[in-house]
Write an enzyme that holds these catalytic residues in place. Structure first.
Site, PDB file in Angstrom:
ATOM      1  N   GLY A  15      27.497 -24.999  15.570  1.00  0.00           N
ATOM      2  CA  GLY A  15      28.728 -24.440  16.113  1.00  0.00           C
ATOM      3  C   GLY A  15      29.552 -23.695  15.091  1.00  0.00           C
ATOM      4  N   GLY A  17      32.709 -22.467  15.660  1.00  0.00           N
ATOM      5  CA  GLY A  17      34.110 -22.417  16.064  1.00  0.00           C
ATOM      6  C   GLY A  17      35.027 -22.790  14.922  1.00  0.00           C
ATOM      7  CG  PHE A  18      39.311 -22.788  15.431  1.00  0.00           C
ATOM      8  CD1 PHE A  18      39.843 -21.795  14.626  1.00  0.00           C
ATOM      9  CD2 PHE A  18      39.495 -22.700  16.792  1.00  0.00           C
ATOM     10  CE1 PHE A  18      40.545 -20.730  15.162  1.00  0.00           C
ATOM     11  CE2 PHE A  18      40.193 -21.637  17.350  1.00  0.00           C
ATOM     12  CZ  PHE A  18      40.717 -20.651  16.540  1.00  0.00           C
ATOM     13  CB  VAL A  83      21.414 -27.146  19.176  1.00  0.00           C
ATOM     14  CG1 VAL A  83      20.887 -28.542  18.857  1.00  0.00           C
ATOM     15  CG2 VAL A  83      21.632 -26.352  17.888  1.00  0.00           C
ATOM     16  CD  GLU A 174      49.670 -18.897  24.981  1.00  0.00           C
ATOM     17  OE1 GLU A 174      50.367 -19.206  23.996  1.00  0.00           O
ATOM     18  OE2 GLU A 174      48.436 -18.743  24.929  1.00  0.00           O
ATOM     19  CG  ASP A 305      38.004 -28.782  21.043  1.00  0.00           C
ATOM     20  OD1 ASP A 305      38.932 -29.137  20.291  1.00  0.00           O
ATOM     21  OD2 ASP A 305      38.028 -27.717  21.688  1.00  0.00           O
ATOM     22  CB  ALA A 322      42.969 -24.192  16.603  1.00  0.00           C
ATOM     23  CD  GLN A 323      46.420 -26.290  12.138  1.00  0.00           C
ATOM     24  OE1 GLN A 323      46.203 -27.141  11.277  1.00  0.00           O
ATOM     25  NE2 GLN A 323      46.289 -25.000  11.891  1.00  0.00           N
TER      26      GLN A 323
END
Length: 427
Positions: A15, A17-18, A83, A174, A305, A322-323
């Site tokens: 992965g 991602g972040f 995967v 948003e 996550d 994200a954090q």
């Protein structure tokens, strides 16, 4: 996979991602062979997906090539693959392009949309977890208005101009704000022969407030901003079904809509192969200890996550944002190095840097640990943080110029149907 044999320990990251990117950064330029595997060849800045969906940004401005990020790093390899399974007994991965052995494994597969077992909702609603999905939403929005021009049936026209967003978290809020701004300043110019006043934007939230994870003040102010923009907010309403035409809820209210966007929940994107006792089934997340190590495994870690690290403060794991992902990815890299070089590992302690959401032009809410504020200053803070967090100077420059142009001209240039989306035929 054509990964060369090495005398260095091999760390495989699933992965980009972040969390995966943070882990890879922490392991670069070490005496390791690092292999990053992802089904896309780019990293996506997910917080701005809604702007791609509403024509505010080009998709490539929130994506960054993973190979480019590491093209000057020795002993780093990227492979584009899915995967399929983890074989812990063999320390091996099964992927769509072959098998690969590992010494240390980091699972950072992120999350996917949670439809809570409702197959109709999964089939007929739109989701927004990737760039292709955001482009699908953008195409469908614009195609609906093109179709609305051609029909004389008022019920059908209203359904085409009726948008339902399920979920009052940051994504839903948003997106609702962005659609409201399109209704206010852009769509009347593009479609002068349509009565855009008939366009309805409905935000449905199952609880008694939107932005539930933020402060009461942020929730109230965001609701006030949305109402002033013309968004209909339905609280304490739960969506039960959607057949492609009508949204059914647990109340007397139902909605005739051709576009329903599902932002009501996420779950981990699991990889097959781990023991069942390591997985929390309802959330599809992997149980990890305080060092991000998967329960009952010595050399498998999970971050972001997909990971559920239970603590007194976060009994159900850290927020799927994200954090926490970035912080876990950074620390797991340090702990793997500590393990390989026989130094002490550090437990993970989440440092909550706050949360924020933008509702539209000059409208945002920001909750910092010691300071909470709303309005235009919060909007500037939101823009600065997101701009600073993007990878690559080009992306920062393009996004900044787009925002400046949109602010001055009240326009969004990328409202383009690049690839038509056929409803109910998901890719």
């Amino acid at each position: 996979m054509n990964i060369p044999q090495s005398s260095f320990p091999r760390v495989v990251i699933i992965g980009g991602g972040f969390a995966g990117l943070a882990a890879a950064k922490g392991l670069e330029k070490q005496e390791l062979q690092v292999v990053l595997i992802d089904k896309h060849n780019y990293h996506t800045f997910q917080p701005l997906l809604y702007q791609v969906a509403t024509g505010g940004l080009e998709p490539d401005s929130i994506a960054f090539p993973l190979r480019k990020r590491f093209n000057d790093v020795e002993n780093f390899y990227f492979r584009l693959a899915n995967v399929l399974k983890i074989n812990p007994e063999k320390n091996q991965l099964e992927t769509s392009i072959g098998n690969l052995e590992y010494d240390e494994l980091i699972i950072a597969t992120g999350s996917t949309t949670n439809f809570f077992g409702n197959t109709n909702i999964q089939k007929y609603t739109m989701e927004m977890k990737s760039i292709p999905q955001s482009l699908n939403i953008r195409s469908l929005i614009l195609e609906n208005f093109e179709e609305a021009l051609l029909t004389s049936n008022m019920d059908e026209r209203n359904a085409l101009m009726n948008f339902v967003i399920v979920g009052g978290g940051p994504t839903g809020v948003e997106l609702a704000g962005a659609l409201a701004e399109m209704k206010k300043g852009i769509l009347p110019k593009d479609y002068p022969d349509l009565d855009i006043r008939q366009m309805q934007i409905n935000l449905i939230q199952s609880s008694d407030c939107i932005l539930k994870g933020m402060s009461a003040k942020a929730s109230e102010k965001a609701e006030d901003f949305l109402i002033k923009l013309g968004v209909n907010i339905w609280k304490n309403v739960r969506v039960l079904d959607y057949d492609g035409k009508t949204v059914t809820t647990n109340s007397e209210d139902s909605f005739r809509a051709e576009t329903v966007i599902w932002a009501a929940g996420v779950q981990g994107e699991l990889v097959e192969g781990l023991a069942t006792e390591c997985v929390i089934e309802r959330a599809a997340r992997i149980k990890v200890d305080e060092f991000s190590k998967v329960i009952n495994y010595k050399n498998i870690y999970a971050v972001g996550d997909i990971a559920s690290m239970s603590s007194e403060k976060n009994p159900n794991g850290h927020p799927m944002m994200a954090q926490p992902a970035i912080q876990q990815g950074t620390l797991v890299a340090k702990n793997i190095l500590a393990k390989l070089f026989n130094t002490k590992q550090k437990p993970f302690v989440y440092k909550d840097k706050g949360s924020m959401a933008t509702i539209g032009r000059n409208k945002a809410v920001v909750d910092l640990p010691k300071w909470k504020f709303q309005g235009i200053f919060a909007w500037y803070v939101w823009m600065f943080v997101h701009l600073f967090s993007l990878i690559g100077f080009r992306n920062k420059a393009i996004v900044f110029l787009n925002w400046v142009y949109s602010y001055i001209r009240f326009d969004k240039e990328t409202r383009l149907i690049i690839r038509p989306y056929k409803k109910h035929k998901k890719a």
